[in-house]
Write an enzyme that holds these catalytic residues in place. Structure first.
Site, PDB file in Angstrom:
ATOM      1  CG  LEU B  38      17.328  -3.720   9.051  1.00  0.00           C
ATOM      2  CD1 LEU B  38      16.235  -2.673   8.910  1.00  0.00           C
ATOM      3  CD2 LEU B  38      18.483  -3.184   9.879  1.00  0.00           C
ATOM      4  CG  HIS B  42      18.847  -4.290  13.279  1.00  0.00           C
ATOM      5  ND1 HIS B  42      19.080  -5.540  12.754  1.00  0.00           N
ATOM      6  CD2 HIS B  42      20.062  -3.708  13.419  1.00  0.00           C
ATOM      7  CE1 HIS B  42      20.385  -5.701  12.571  1.00  0.00           C
ATOM      8  NE2 HIS B  42      21.012  -4.615  12.965  1.00  0.00           N
ATOM      9  CE  LYS B 182      22.276  -2.104  28.691  1.00  0.00           C
ATOM     10  NZ  LYS B 182      21.336  -1.806  29.816  1.00  0.00           N
TER      11      LYS B 182
END
Lengths: 334, 334
Positions: B38, B42, B182
């Site tokens: 991560l 994240h 995105k």
């Protein structure tokens, strides 16, 4: 128990809301997906569902996604009022009939709101589920091996349509249990595999095939058979019974059993689409019966394509082989 | 709020049970699917999820189903303890880390019980999700149009793997909301379309791409870049910024914008996989910018394939065209 009027729900969101509300009260929900024009076979599915869940939802939706353009979507029989009457007469009744107009129209909003259906003619036939628009439905579930054989050969888009609409119904209704008829044996196996592979938290029950008094497998399409065709179509179930008996009496070679069934159907005037003996789990072809198999048939009588099947369980076969061998002469099939 | 230790769940059934219990108490659940290792990107997804749900589940699972045999499954970075530390430090914390061992092993039982995982080495690398067995995983979800372009061209099984594992996670976790970055623009669109088309009752949130201080799009794969490669890789975000500015200043022709970006990346030593300007919704190629588009890039630096994208919103374009035209000379890109 007196006759119960089912609640009729046509909107997806309302369906989900009802299910969530009932589940929040602690009820379990059983789903029986159908394409309507209900017969005793469907009723047996409802009765099976009642054994596994507190509340029963029957969906009635002729799914355009599983018909090819040359197939019988436009002539698929329907009788909504008759269906409701039949469901009302089932002991214990059903709670909801989910009868959506079109499950593939998402409106124009980004992310896809469900269609507002106030304006549509309810009686209108749906021609196609998939608009040739870049914003139309384009998600399909493939059960890549199981979908290939049997009905998948002559109906290449059938099972992707079935798996997809069943996943949609599962997501809309959110049932605890769903019941499928073993009449559609390949469909039942595909749904089970899909549920396992996609981790749906839903128990799938396979319900036994139901036959007319004379042995014809019940089907909504039987209504399209002329009396003569119907009589000839009995060759399917009769030859399957004979083949099953022969197998139980020691005939392990599938070619012989298959030839017998195909020839019997052809002699009666039917056109065989396939006759195959396959593994009950993988649906792969079997040459010599050594484990549970299912004998699957599809055949045309006139313009009507009928399917039927019969399980041959090796357990039964092994157990009864010695005992039944005595009768072998009675069921010679060659 | 003090640091919160997430509950770590490794078993599918236990995960579903937890979710259902919490939902029965009236809590809403937000899911953030990750492949671990991560970074701040994240963490921004977790923070976004916190805005939409009471309880947060972060899944950490390197999905073998989305890697081709020639891809970097075996070298995909992981640091489970580090991930937990990072999640613990998020304000408000997360409630569950769902970290299954193998989501594609169903054991041998008919209907597929979930695997009993007591015996396995947890640290072992999974080689492939799909055993070449007729009883193995065989159900795949295809989002047939959106999966074709952009990353779908060079990674043909990628999106069927992504869509399928996300559906599995949805069915296991049963969240109310799920958040996707995105950064993976095509993935985000595919998941939205899948959710619409399969009627998942889950709200999908797209969370903005997060960049390093120098503009590099955050990615778990950045760790594999040498300092030199990392410096060169800045050509991606820098050229995208320039192209976006040029578009906002009136350059509507995509060929010109794309050539500029491709040449800039190539000059820096990168190998362009694709540079495309596509419609934000359909992901179809655009020749002349007249509506919201997104400029998508994939490029290799050394052995690392990086992706990046930038939205160019026509609204902004229309609004600022007059004002920005004055600056045109400053951002000439030809």
């Amino acid at each position: 128990m007196t006759a119960k009027d089912p609640l009729i729900i046509r909107d997806k969101d309302e369906m989900t809301k009802w299910s969530r509300f009932m589940k929040a009260q602690g009820s379990t929900i059983g789903l029986v997906p159908t394409m309507g024009y209900l017969h005793e076979g469907h009723i047996s599915l409802v009765k099976e569902a009642q054994k596994h869940a507190d509340l029963i939802v029957v969906s009635i939706y002729v799914n355009p996604g599983q018909f090819s353009p040359n197939e019988d979507l436009s002539t698929y029989p329907s009788n909504f009022e008759g269906d409701i009457d039949k469901l009302r007469s089932v002991h214990g009744g059903v709670d909801v009939v989910f009868n959506p107009f079109n499950l593939y129209d998402y409106g124009v909003g980004e992310g896809g709101e469900t269609m507002k259906r106030g304006e549509e003619e309810k009686g209108e036939k749906v021609i196609s589920c998939v608009e040739s628009s870049k914003f139309g439905h384009e998600t399909w579930i493939r059960v890549e091996n199981l979908e290939k054989g049997l009905c998948g050969k002559s109906r290449p888009i059938f099972f992707k349509g079935v798996a997809t609409v069943v996943a949609k119904l599962f997501n809309i209704v959110e049932p605890d249990v769903a019941v499928f008829g073993k009449k559609d044996y390949q469909q039942w196996r595909i749904i089970r595999r899909m549920v396992r592979d996609l981790d749906f938290g839903i128990k799938i029950i396979g319900s036994e095939l139901v036959r007319e008094h004379d042995g014809l497998a019940m089907s909504s399409r039987n209504v399209h058979l002329s009396p003569q065709e119907r009589e000839k179509a009995l060759s399917i179930s009769r030859s399957l019974y004979e083949a099953k008996k022969a197998a139980e009496n020691g005939e392990r070679y599938c070619t012989k059993l298959r030839n017998y069934v195909a020839q019997t159907i052809q002699k009666a005037g039917g056109k065989v689409d396939y006759d195959e003996i396959v593994d009950q789990e993988s649906l792969e072809n079997v040459e010599v019966i050594q484990r549970p198999v299912v004998f699957c048939i599809a055949a045309w009588f006139g313009n009507v394509r009928l399917i039927d099947n019969m399980e041959i369980n090796s357990l039964l076969f092994t157990k009864t082989k010695g005992k039944r061998r005595k009768q072998e002469k009675k069921v010679a099939i060659s």
